[in-house]
Design a protein around this motif. Structure first.
Motif, mmCIF file in Angstrom:
data_model
loop_
_atom_site.group_PDB
_atom_site.id
_atom_site.type_symbol
_atom_site.label_atom_id
_atom_site.label_comp_id
_atom_site.label_asym_id
_atom_site.label_seq_id
_atom_site.Cartn_x
_atom_site.Cartn_y
_atom_site.Cartn_z
ATOM 1 N N SER A 97 0.838 -1.198 0.000
ATOM 2 C CA SER A 97 0.000 0.000 0.000
ATOM 3 C C SER A 97 0.875 1.251 0.000
ATOM 4 O O SER A 97 1.894 1.300 0.689
ATOM 5 C CB SER A 97 -0.903 -0.018 1.236
ATOM 6 O OG SER A 97 -1.712 1.122 1.255
ATOM 7 N N ILE A 98 0.470 2.233 -0.802
ATOM 8 C CA ILE A 98 1.238 3.477 -0.879
ATOM 9 C C ILE A 98 0.305 4.679 -0.721
ATOM 10 O O ILE A 98 -0.899 4.574 -0.895
ATOM 11 C CB ILE A 98 2.004 3.596 -2.219
ATOM 12 C CG1 ILE A 98 1.019 3.574 -3.397
ATOM 13 C CG2 ILE A 98 3.053 2.530 -2.347
ATOM 14 C CD1 ILE A 98 1.663 3.860 -4.744
ATOM 15 N N MET A 99 0.886 5.812 -0.420
ATOM 16 C CA MET A 99 0.152 7.066 -0.366
ATOM 17 C C MET A 99 0.479 7.813 -1.658
ATOM 18 O O MET A 99 1.638 8.013 -1.989
ATOM 19 C CB MET A 99 0.586 7.885 0.848
ATOM 20 C CG MET A 99 -0.317 9.035 1.161
ATOM 21 S SD MET A 99 -2.004 8.534 1.526
ATOM 22 C CE MET A 99 -1.947 8.273 3.261
ATOM 23 N N SER A 100 -0.548 8.161 -2.422
ATOM 24 C CA SER A 100 -0.329 8.824 -3.712
ATOM 25 C C SER A 100 -0.026 10.304 -3.527
ATOM 26 O O SER A 100 -0.179 10.856 -2.440
ATOM 27 C CB SER A 100 -1.564 8.667 -4.605
ATOM 28 O OG SER A 100 -2.572 9.567 -4.178
ATOM 29 N N GLN A 101 0.330 10.946 -4.626
ATOM 30 C CA GLN A 101 0.595 12.384 -4.607
ATOM 31 C C GLN A 101 -0.666 13.171 -4.269
ATOM 32 O O GLN A 101 -0.598 14.328 -3.907
ATOM 33 C CB GLN A 101 1.163 12.829 -5.947
ATOM 34 C CG GLN A 101 0.158 12.698 -7.087
ATOM 35 C CD GLN A 101 0.797 12.855 -8.451
ATOM 36 O OE1 GLN A 101 1.879 12.346 -8.700
ATOM 37 N NE2 GLN A 101 0.117 13.548 -9.329
ATOM 38 N N PHE A 102 -1.834 12.536 -4.416
ATOM 39 C CA PHE A 102 -3.096 13.200 -4.135
ATOM 40 C C PHE A 102 -3.566 12.971 -2.703
ATOM 41 O O PHE A 102 -4.651 13.382 -2.330
ATOM 42 C CB PHE A 102 -4.176 12.697 -5.099
ATOM 43 C CG PHE A 102 -3.797 12.868 -6.540
ATOM 44 C CD1 PHE A 102 -3.726 14.124 -7.116
ATOM 45 C CD2 PHE A 102 -3.495 11.766 -7.316
ATOM 46 C CE1 PHE A 102 -3.364 14.282 -8.433
ATOM 47 C CE2 PHE A 102 -3.137 11.915 -8.642
ATOM 48 C CZ PHE A 102 -3.067 13.182 -9.214
ATOM 49 N N GLY A 103 -2.756 12.257 -1.908
ATOM 50 C CA GLY A 103 -3.144 11.978 -0.541
ATOM 51 C C GLY A 103 -4.085 10.794 -0.419
ATOM 52 O O GLY A 103 -4.710 10.576 0.604
ATOM 53 N N THR A 104 -4.194 10.005 -1.488
ATOM 54 C CA THR A 104 -5.045 8.821 -1.493
ATOM 55 C C THR A 104 -4.221 7.624 -1.080
ATOM 56 O O THR A 104 -3.129 7.432 -1.584
ATOM 57 C CB THR A 104 -5.592 8.575 -2.916
ATOM 58 O OG1 THR A 104 -6.318 9.715 -3.336
ATOM 59 C CG2 THR A 104 -6.490 7.366 -2.945
ATOM 60 N N ASP A 105 -4.750 6.804 -0.169
ATOM 61 C CA ASP A 105 -4.007 5.590 0.145
ATOM 62 C C ASP A 105 -4.452 4.514 -0.827
ATOM 63 O O ASP A 105 -5.620 4.231 -0.983
ATOM 64 C CB ASP A 105 -4.151 5.242 1.630
ATOM 65 C CG ASP A 105 -5.051 4.098 1.958
ATOM 66 O OD1 ASP A 105 -6.007 3.906 1.221
ATOM 67 O OD2 ASP A 105 -4.811 3.418 2.945
ATOM 68 N N GLU A 106 -3.502 4.008 -1.581
ATOM 69 C CA GLU A 106 -3.760 3.012 -2.605
ATOM 70 C C GLU A 106 -3.498 1.646 -1.989
ATOM 71 O O GLU A 106 -2.353 1.275 -1.756
ATOM 72 C CB GLU A 106 -2.870 3.255 -3.818
ATOM 73 C CG GLU A 106 -3.121 4.607 -4.456
ATOM 74 C CD GLU A 106 -2.265 4.856 -5.689
ATOM 75 O OE1 GLU A 106 -1.494 3.965 -6.086
ATOM 76 O OE2 GLU A 106 -2.380 5.952 -6.255
ATOM 77 N N ASP A 107 -4.573 0.897 -1.717
ATOM 78 C CA ASP A 107 -4.426 -0.369 -1.003
ATOM 79 C C ASP A 107 -3.479 -1.333 -1.705
ATOM 80 O O ASP A 107 -2.554 -1.860 -1.091
ATOM 81 C CB ASP A 107 -5.791 -1.047 -0.824
ATOM 82 C CG ASP A 107 -6.693 -0.270 0.121
ATOM 83 O OD1 ASP A 107 -6.174 0.404 1.024
ATOM 84 O OD2 ASP A 107 -7.921 -0.342 -0.050
ATOM 85 N N ILE A 108 -3.718 -1.602 -2.999
ATOM 86 C CA ILE A 108 -2.880 -2.558 -3.729
ATOM 87 C C ILE A 108 -2.515 -1.983 -5.093
ATOM 88 O O ILE A 108 -3.308 -2.043 -6.035
ATOM 89 C CB ILE A 108 -3.591 -3.915 -3.915
ATOM 90 C CG1 ILE A 108 -4.002 -4.504 -2.561
ATOM 91 C CG2 ILE A 108 -2.683 -4.884 -4.670
ATOM 92 C CD1 ILE A 108 -4.789 -5.802 -2.668
#
Length: 123
Positions: free
Chosen positions: A31-42
């Motif tokens: 999981s990562i945090m995108s440049q938009f502040g969205t946590d991308e689960d997978i």
């Protein structure tokens, strides 16, 4: 259920879905945090390591064995609120996962969401 329990349940669901995707040969990442502040689960990558898209995983309470018969009052997941950054860069796929029954199902999201689109497991 408090926030920590809810987050822990979500983390377990993400791990189980991630393990299942890996067993099927899909190149997934943490999981990562995108440049938009969205946590991308997978995040899903190609064989060269380029990110192709990301998957949002939602845990489902109770013991769901049939996605058409969800717990009373369960609304699933919504994206599109102005307060949510996920409308800027939405997931490509949403997977719902019931921890008690190990049943999973999913939906492919629209490419260009409006600010008022809803996705529920029963649709």
């Amino acid at each position: 259920m408090n926030w920590e329990e809810l987050k822990s349940e979500g983390d377990v669901a993400v791990k189980k879905v991630c393990d299942g995707l890996e067993k099927r040969g899909i190149n997934v990442g943490k999981s990562i945090m995108s440049q938009f502040g969205t946590d991308e689960d997978i995040p899903v990558y190609d064989s060269l390591g380029n990110k192709l898209f990301w998957i949002s995983v939602k845990s489902v309470p109770g013991n769901t064995t049939d996605p058409k018969k969800l717990p009373p009052g369960y609304k699933g997941w919504m994206c599109g609120e102005v307060e949510s950054k996920q409308w800027i860069y939405p997931p490509t796929v949403i997977i719902w996962y019931c921890l008690k029954s190990n049943v999973a199902w999913g939906a492919i999201t629209p490419k260009r969401p409006s600010t008022e689109w809803f996705i529920y497991p029963d649709r």
